[in-house]
Motif scaffolding. Structure first.
Motif, PDB file in Angstrom:
ATOM      1  N   UNK A  12       0.832  -1.203   0.000  1.00  0.00           N
ATOM      2  CA  UNK A  12       0.000   0.000   0.000  1.00  0.00           C
ATOM      3  C   UNK A  12       0.870   1.257   0.000  1.00  0.00           C
ATOM      4  N   UNK A  13       1.973   1.214   0.712  1.00  0.00           N
ATOM      5  CA  UNK A  13       2.907   2.345   0.724  1.00  0.00           C
ATOM      6  C   UNK A  13       3.513   2.522  -0.666  1.00  0.00           C
ATOM      7  N   UNK A  14       3.858   1.434  -1.321  1.00  0.00           N
ATOM      8  CA  UNK A  14       4.398   1.501  -2.673  1.00  0.00           C
ATOM      9  C   UNK A  14       3.402   2.069  -3.665  1.00  0.00           C
ATOM     10  N   UNK A  15       2.159   1.652  -3.564  1.00  0.00           N
ATOM     11  CA  UNK A  15       1.115   2.181  -4.449  1.00  0.00           C
ATOM     12  C   UNK A  15       0.892   3.661  -4.160  1.00  0.00           C
ATOM     13  N   UNK A  16       0.915   4.040  -2.880  1.00  0.00           N
ATOM     14  CA  UNK A  16       0.722   5.447  -2.521  1.00  0.00           C
ATOM     15  C   UNK A  16       1.836   6.317  -3.081  1.00  0.00           C
ATOM     16  N   UNK A  17       3.013   5.754  -3.214  1.00  0.00           N
ATOM     17  CA  UNK A  17       4.123   6.500  -3.788  1.00  0.00           C
ATOM     18  C   UNK A  17       3.837   6.856  -5.244  1.00  0.00           C
ATOM     19  N   UNK A  18       3.053   6.049  -5.916  1.00  0.00           N
ATOM     20  CA  UNK A  18       2.706   6.299  -7.312  1.00  0.00           C
ATOM     21  C   UNK A  18       1.614   7.352  -7.477  1.00  0.00           C
ATOM     22  N   UNK A  60      10.085  -5.072   0.647  1.00  0.00           N
ATOM     23  CA  UNK A  60       9.625  -6.015  -0.379  1.00  0.00           C
ATOM     24  C   UNK A  60       8.192  -5.688  -0.794  1.00  0.00           C
ATOM     25  N   UNK A  61       7.359  -5.379   0.177  1.00  0.00           N
ATOM     26  CA  UNK A  61       5.981  -5.003  -0.135  1.00  0.00           C
ATOM     27  C   UNK A  61       5.921  -3.729  -0.961  1.00  0.00           C
ATOM     28  N   UNK A  62       6.727  -2.740  -0.593  1.00  0.00           N
ATOM     29  CA  UNK A  62       6.747  -1.484  -1.343  1.00  0.00           C
ATOM     30  C   UNK A  62       7.219  -1.680  -2.770  1.00  0.00           C
ATOM     31  N   UNK A  63       8.264  -2.452  -2.927  1.00  0.00           N
ATOM     32  CA  UNK A  63       8.775  -2.733  -4.269  1.00  0.00           C
ATOM     33  C   UNK A  63       7.745  -3.502  -5.098  1.00  0.00           C
ATOM     34  N   UNK A  64       7.100  -4.474  -4.480  1.00  0.00           N
ATOM     35  CA  UNK A  64       6.054  -5.239  -5.182  1.00  0.00           C
ATOM     36  C   UNK A  64       4.882  -4.337  -5.562  1.00  0.00           C
ATOM     37  N   UNK A  66       4.935  -1.112  -6.169  1.00  0.00           N
ATOM     38  CA  UNK A  66       5.331  -0.250  -7.282  1.00  0.00           C
ATOM     39  C   UNK A  66       5.363  -1.040  -8.583  1.00  0.00           C
ATOM     40  N   UNK A  67       5.987  -2.210  -8.561  1.00  0.00           N
ATOM     41  CA  UNK A  67       6.121  -3.000  -9.791  1.00  0.00           C
ATOM     42  C   UNK A  67       4.783  -3.539 -10.298  1.00  0.00           C
ATOM     43  N   UNK A  68       3.916  -3.962  -9.384  1.00  0.00           N
ATOM     44  CA  UNK A  68       2.648  -4.561  -9.801  1.00  0.00           C
ATOM     45  C   UNK A  68       1.601  -3.540 -10.241  1.00  0.00           C
TER      46      UNK A  68
END
Length: 111
Positions: A12-18, A60-64, A66-68
Motif C-alpha cells: 500500500x505504501x508503494x502504491x501510494x508512492x505512485x 519487499x511489499x513497497x517494491x512489489x 510499485x512494480x505490480x
C-alpha cells in the motif's frame, strides 16, 4: 501472519508512492507503521536481525506494490483520467482526518 500484514502494508505504501499528492510516509502514518519504521532505522544495529526483518518486509511489499501497480495506474490514468483525478483527490482528502487525529494525540489545551 504479522509478516504478511507488513508486506501488504508495504504494498500500500508503494502504491501510494505512485499517486500524485500522496506520499509513502503519509501512508505509513495511516497504517500505523511509521513509528516502528523510524525505530527500526534509528536503532538498526541494536537488534539488527529484528529490524532488518521489519525493513525487509516493508521494503519487499513497497517494491512489489510499485512494480505490480505502476502499469495498472498508468493505463487507468490514460483511459479514465477524469475519474482517476477524483480518485486521487479522494485518497488525499480521506487521509486528512487520520493525519489530523495522529497529530493531536497527546496535546493538551492550554488556557
Amino acid at each position: 501472519m504479522k509478516y504478511l500484514r507488513n508486506i501488504f502494508k508495504g504494498m500500500a505504501v508503494g502504491v501510494a508512492t505512485l499517486v500524485p499528492g500522496v506520499s509513502g510516509g503519509t501512508m505509513t502514518i495511516i497504517f500505523g507503521i511509521y513509528d516502528n519504521l523510524i525505530h527500526s532505522i534509528s536503532s538498526f544495529f541494536d537488534d539488527w536481525k529484528k529490524h532488518f526483518s521489519m525493513l525487509f518486509q516493508i521494503g519487499i511489499g513497497g517494491l512489489a506494490g510499485i512494480l505490480l501497480f505502476s502499469r495498472l495506474l498508468e493505463s487507468a490514468l490514460n483511459s479514465y483520467s477524469f475519474v482517476m483525478r477524483f480518485l486521487f483527490m479522494g485518497v488525499i482528502c480521506g487521509g486528512l482526518p487520520v493525519l489530523y487525529k495522529k497529530s493531536t494525540i497527546g496535546k493538551k489545551d492550554i488556557d
